[in-house]
Design a protein around this motif. Structure first.
Motif, short mmCIF file in Angstrom:
data_model
loop_
_atom_site.label_atom_id
_atom_site.label_comp_id
_atom_site.label_asym_id
_atom_site.label_seq_id
_atom_site.Cartn_x
_atom_site.Cartn_y
_atom_site.Cartn_z
N GLU A 278 0.73 -0.92 -0.16
CA GLU A 278 0.39 -0.35 -0.58
C GLU A 278 1.07 1.44 -0.35
O GLU A 278 0.09 2.12 -0.49
CB GLU A 278 -1.16 -0.27 0.85
CG GLU A 278 -1.62 1.02 1.36
CD GLU A 278 -2.64 1.23 2.47
OE1 GLU A 278 -3.82 0.57 2.00
OE2 GLU A 278 -2.45 1.14 3.36
N ARG A 281 2.65 1.92 -3.39
CA ARG A 281 1.68 1.90 -4.46
C ARG A 281 1.69 3.46 -4.45
O ARG A 281 1.21 4.48 -4.95
CB ARG A 281 0.80 1.15 -4.75
CG ARG A 281 0.94 -0.02 -5.34
CD ARG A 281 -0.10 -0.65 -4.79
NE ARG A 281 0.42 -2.13 -5.29
CZ ARG A 281 -0.68 -3.51 -5.66
NH1 ARG A 281 -1.18 -3.22 -4.67
NH2 ARG A 281 0.15 -3.99 -5.45
N THR A 285 2.60 4.92 -8.28
CA THR A 285 1.73 4.59 -8.36
C THR A 285 1.73 3.11 -9.43
O THR A 285 1.38 2.57 -9.72
CB THR A 285 1.13 5.71 -9.46
OG1 THR A 285 1.22 6.26 -9.98
CG2 THR A 285 0.17 6.20 -8.27
N ALA A 328 -5.29 -7.28 -1.41
CA ALA A 328 -4.90 -6.20 -0.81
C ALA A 328 -3.21 -6.16 -2.79
O ALA A 328 -3.06 -5.41 -2.94
CB ALA A 328 -4.07 -5.91 -0.08
N ARG A 332 -5.40 -4.35 -5.10
CA ARG A 332 -5.09 -2.64 -3.86
C ARG A 332 -6.66 -3.03 -3.57
O ARG A 332 -6.68 -1.71 -3.64
CB ARG A 332 -5.21 -2.00 -5.75
CG ARG A 332 -3.18 -2.37 -5.99
CD ARG A 332 -3.26 -0.99 -7.03
NE ARG A 332 -2.28 -1.87 -7.77
CZ ARG A 332 -1.61 -0.13 -8.64
NH1 ARG A 332 -1.69 1.41 -8.17
NH2 ARG A 332 -0.12 -0.50 -9.59
N CYS A 350 -7.94 1.50 4.41
CA CYS A 350 -6.85 1.01 4.57
C CYS A 350 -5.81 0.55 5.42
O CYS A 350 -6.03 0.32 6.52
CB CYS A 350 -6.12 2.55 4.17
SG CYS A 350 -5.59 3.55 5.43
#
Length: 434
Positions: A278, A281, A285, A328, A332, A350
């Motif tokens: 997480e 990214r 990205t 995840a 994502r 999150c």
């Protein structure tokens, strides 16, 4: 945090003088008295139950008088009495916001905690470390918490790295160090130093180059788990440049710990990996992980694990966690959770937020909801804004009777049982989750 108001009334000084003239307990009486008071702080709900109107000022004075007694008893000769006093203080700090009270006694409390960690045995050290966490949670991210960490930080690190200390004390100190450092976020040097200390602990679980078989758990595994979770919490407040360095350092090695035979280690590593992806990214990205296919195979195997040599409870817990971890990493995706407290609700959407919530939930226990409502520091952490002020009439209308609560719980239990019976692991094809 609001500044402490000066208290200088004659009435208060007189009350304080009266308390100081009380004769000290004997070891035996102190132990018994402390135990009885500690039990009174064990349930935060006991402070909010409906009942006849009482003099709030007198009740508060009596409450603070008991706390002063606990503080004094942390210096008692009896280890049993000291530990009971520490537990009493922990329960009180969990159940109420006592910012002004502990602000006036911060140095005394800090000295008592330091003494108990240095001189005490396993249980006493663990209780003292837990109290240190709660002390910083109450004080918030100000100069007071910084002073607490400056005093206790070296002692905590010494215990963590001391191979002769008990595992229970070392893991409690690892959690305490991570949480206190998380609260005191201004000193970046202390942050990096703490993370390095925790890394030196959990990286000992990394397999050596020659080891190709699965990783066997040891008596230190529980310590490595605590160190890893505390390190992960601190990673969430690191600058992005430091996050990239940590990703390059640990992302290639952490997946190896998924083969550990300890289920709690596997789960901790899985949740850490989800959080690392997480963060990665967020920084980039287009983040690409070279061994993605091998990693997803491991995660999928753990999400569908049917090993007969493992306990059913462990397998179910593991499968539930790793289904979320796999989503995840691959998609994502994060399954949003809702936390209700009073008239408010908070959405955990999150892995960073989940890690933070789980950490403070473990520390505060049943007092988590109360602190989410009233603790300014926690409300800032979870971006909840200032505490919602409700008048007595509104609070009264929000309460439900015990009978209504019983009916609601019964209905919820029946619905939950019916839903779970359709999704039992032994009846459901695991493939439907993918």
């Amino acid at each position: 945090m609001p500044k402490s108001k000066k208290r200088g009334s004659n009435h208060q000084r007189g009350a304080g003088g009266q308390h100081r003239n009380v004769q000290p307990f004997s070891d035996e009486d102190a132990s018994i008295e402390t135990m009885s008071h500690c039990s009174g702080f064990s349930d935060p709900a006991s402070f909010t139950e409906e009942g006849p109107e009482v003099d709030e000022e007198a009740t508060q004075e009596d409450f603070e008088y008991k706390l002063k007694g606990f503080i004094d008893l942390t210096l008692d000769k009896s280890a049993k009495t000291r530990q009971a006093a520490l537990e009493g203080l922990k329960n009180a700090l969990t159940s109420k916001i006592l910012y002004e009270f502990i602000l006036e006694r911060r140095m005394t409390l800090t000295d008592s905690i330091e003494r108990c960690i240095k001189k005490g045995k396993s249980d006493e050290q663990s209780a003292a470390a837990g109290l240190a966490c709660l002390l910083c949670v109450q004080l918030g991210s100000g100069i007071e918490s910084e002073e607490v960490l400056k005093t206790l930080g070296p002692v905590l690190k010494k215990i963590i790295c001391d191979g002769t200390a008990s595992i229970q004390a070392r893991q409690a100190c690892a959690t305490c160090l991570g949480v206190c450092c998380f609260i005191v976020t201004d000193d970046i040097t202390e942050l990096y130093s703490t993370m390095e200390c925790l890394e030196n602990i959990f990286t000992k679980s990394y397999p050596r180059e020659r080891e190709t078989n699965g990783i066997s758990s040891t008596h230190n595994t529980v310590l490595h788990i605590r160190a890893l979770l505390a390190w992960t919490l601190l990673l969430t407040i690191c600058p992005m440049s430091e996050v990239k360095k940590k990703l390059e350092m640990h992302l290639p090695k952490l997946p190896n710990l998924l083969s550990c035979d300890d289920v709690n280690m596997r789960i901790a590593v899985g949740e850490t990996l989800a959080l690392l992806f997480e963060l990665a990214r967020e920084t980039d990205t287009d983040f690409f992980y070279e061994d993605m296919e091998l990693l997803t195979q491991k995660l999928r195997a753990l999400a569908t694990d049917g090993n007969k040599h493992r306990a059913k409870v462990d397998k179910r817990k593991q499968r539930s966690v790793f289904r979320d971890v796999l989503r995840a990493v691959e998609e994502r995706d994060f399954p949003t959770e809702t936390v209700k407290f009073g008239p408010e609700r908070m959405y955990i959407d999150c892995w960073v937020k989940k890690q933070t919530y789980d950490t403070f939930k473990e520390i505060l226990g049943s007092g988590m909801q109360y602190h989410l409502q009233s603790n300014e520091f926690l409300r800032n952490v979870f971006e909840l804004g200032p505490p919602v002020m409700l008048d007595a009439a509104t609070l009264k209308t929000m309460k439900i009777s015990r009978f209504e609560r019983h009916l609601y719980n019964s209905a919820a239990f029946k619905a939950r049982t019916k839903a779970r019976s359709k999704c039992r692991d032994k009846r459901t094809d695991v493939g439907e989750f993918f």
